[in-house]
Design a protein around this motif. Structure first.
Motif, PDB file in Angstrom:
ATOM      1  N   GLY A   1       0.791  -1.214   0.024  1.00 38.10           N
ATOM      2  CA  GLY A   1      -0.105  -0.107   0.205  1.00 38.10           C
ATOM      3  C   GLY A   1       0.793   1.372  -0.106  1.00 38.10           C
ATOM      4  N   GLY A   2       1.948   1.204   0.738  1.00 38.83           N
ATOM      5  CA  GLY A   2       2.928   2.543   0.742  1.00 38.83           C
ATOM      6  C   GLY A   2       3.524   2.651  -0.716  1.00 38.83           C
ATOM      7  N   ALA A   3       3.796   1.357  -1.236  1.00 30.50           N
ATOM      8  CA  ALA A   3       4.651   1.490  -2.484  1.00 30.50           C
ATOM      9  C   ALA A   3       3.618   2.125  -3.514  1.00 30.50           C
ATOM     10  N   GLU A   4       2.460   1.601  -3.334  1.00 33.55           N
ATOM     11  CA  GLU A   4       1.469   2.183  -4.391  1.00 33.55           C
ATOM     12  C   GLU A   4       1.143   3.878  -4.171  1.00 33.55           C
ATOM     13  N   GLN A   5       0.933   4.324  -3.151  1.00 34.89           N
ATOM     14  CA  GLN A   5       0.778   5.478  -2.835  1.00 34.89           C
ATOM     15  C   GLN A   5       2.085   6.386  -3.310  1.00 34.89           C
ATOM     16  N   ALA A   6       3.320   5.776  -3.156  1.00 45.98           N
ATOM     17  CA  ALA A   6       4.524   6.767  -3.396  1.00 45.98           C
ATOM     18  C   ALA A   6       4.439   6.711  -4.941  1.00 45.98           C
ATOM     19  N   GLN A   7       4.019   5.682  -5.807  1.00 45.12           N
ATOM     20  CA  GLN A   7       4.081   5.604  -7.190  1.00 45.12           C
ATOM     21  C   GLN A   7       2.982   6.523  -7.610  1.00 45.12           C
ATOM     22  N   GLU A   8       1.851   6.597  -6.961  1.00 41.26           N
ATOM     23  CA  GLU A   8       1.002   7.611  -7.498  1.00 41.26           C
ATOM     24  C   GLU A   8       1.256   8.884  -7.061  1.00 41.26           C
ATOM     25  N   GLY A   9       1.898   9.310  -6.013  1.00 40.64           N
ATOM     26  CA  GLY A   9       2.469  10.647  -5.865  1.00 40.64           C
ATOM     27  C   GLY A   9       3.385  11.151  -6.873  1.00 40.64           C
ATOM     28  N   SER A  10       4.437  10.191  -7.343  1.00 41.60           N
ATOM     29  CA  SER A  10       5.341  10.649  -8.243  1.00 41.60           C
ATOM     30  C   SER A  10       4.831  10.615  -9.640  1.00 41.60           C
ATOM     31  N   ALA A  11       3.572  10.092  -9.803  1.00 49.35           N
ATOM     32  CA  ALA A  11       3.451  10.039 -11.251  1.00 49.35           C
ATOM     33  C   ALA A  11       2.519  11.396 -11.556  1.00 49.35           C
ATOM     34  N   SER A  12       2.005  11.937 -10.446  1.00 49.82           N
ATOM     35  CA  SER A  12       1.309  13.253 -10.954  1.00 49.82           C
ATOM     36  C   SER A  12       1.965  14.449 -10.747  1.00 49.82           C
TER      37      SER A  12
END
Length: 65
Positions: free
Chosen positions: A54-65
């Motif tokens: 869950g933390g890795a997914e949130q980090a990816q979403e944050g860097s993608a936007s």
């Protein structure tokens, strides 16, 4: 000689009487305790993996936007 505060000899209750098998962890209660501990560890690992994903997914979403 002064009384040692580290010496806890005699503190606490009497030891439980164990059978020879029970003392070695081979008794029926030892098997159940081990199984419960393994189950608890598996559950903890599962929760930790879910949090890490869950933390890795949130980090990816944050860097993608």
């Amino acid at each position: 000689m002064a009384k040692s505060r580290n010496n806890l000899l005699g503190v606490g209750g009497q030891r439980k009487k164990l059978s020879r098998a029970g003392g070695q962890g081979n008794g029926p209660a030892g098997t159940a305790d081990r199984k419960a501990a393994v189950d608890q560890k598996q559950e903890l690992l599962r929760k930790m993996r879910e949090r890490a994903q869950g933390g890795a997914e949130q980090a990816q979403e944050g860097s993608a936007s």
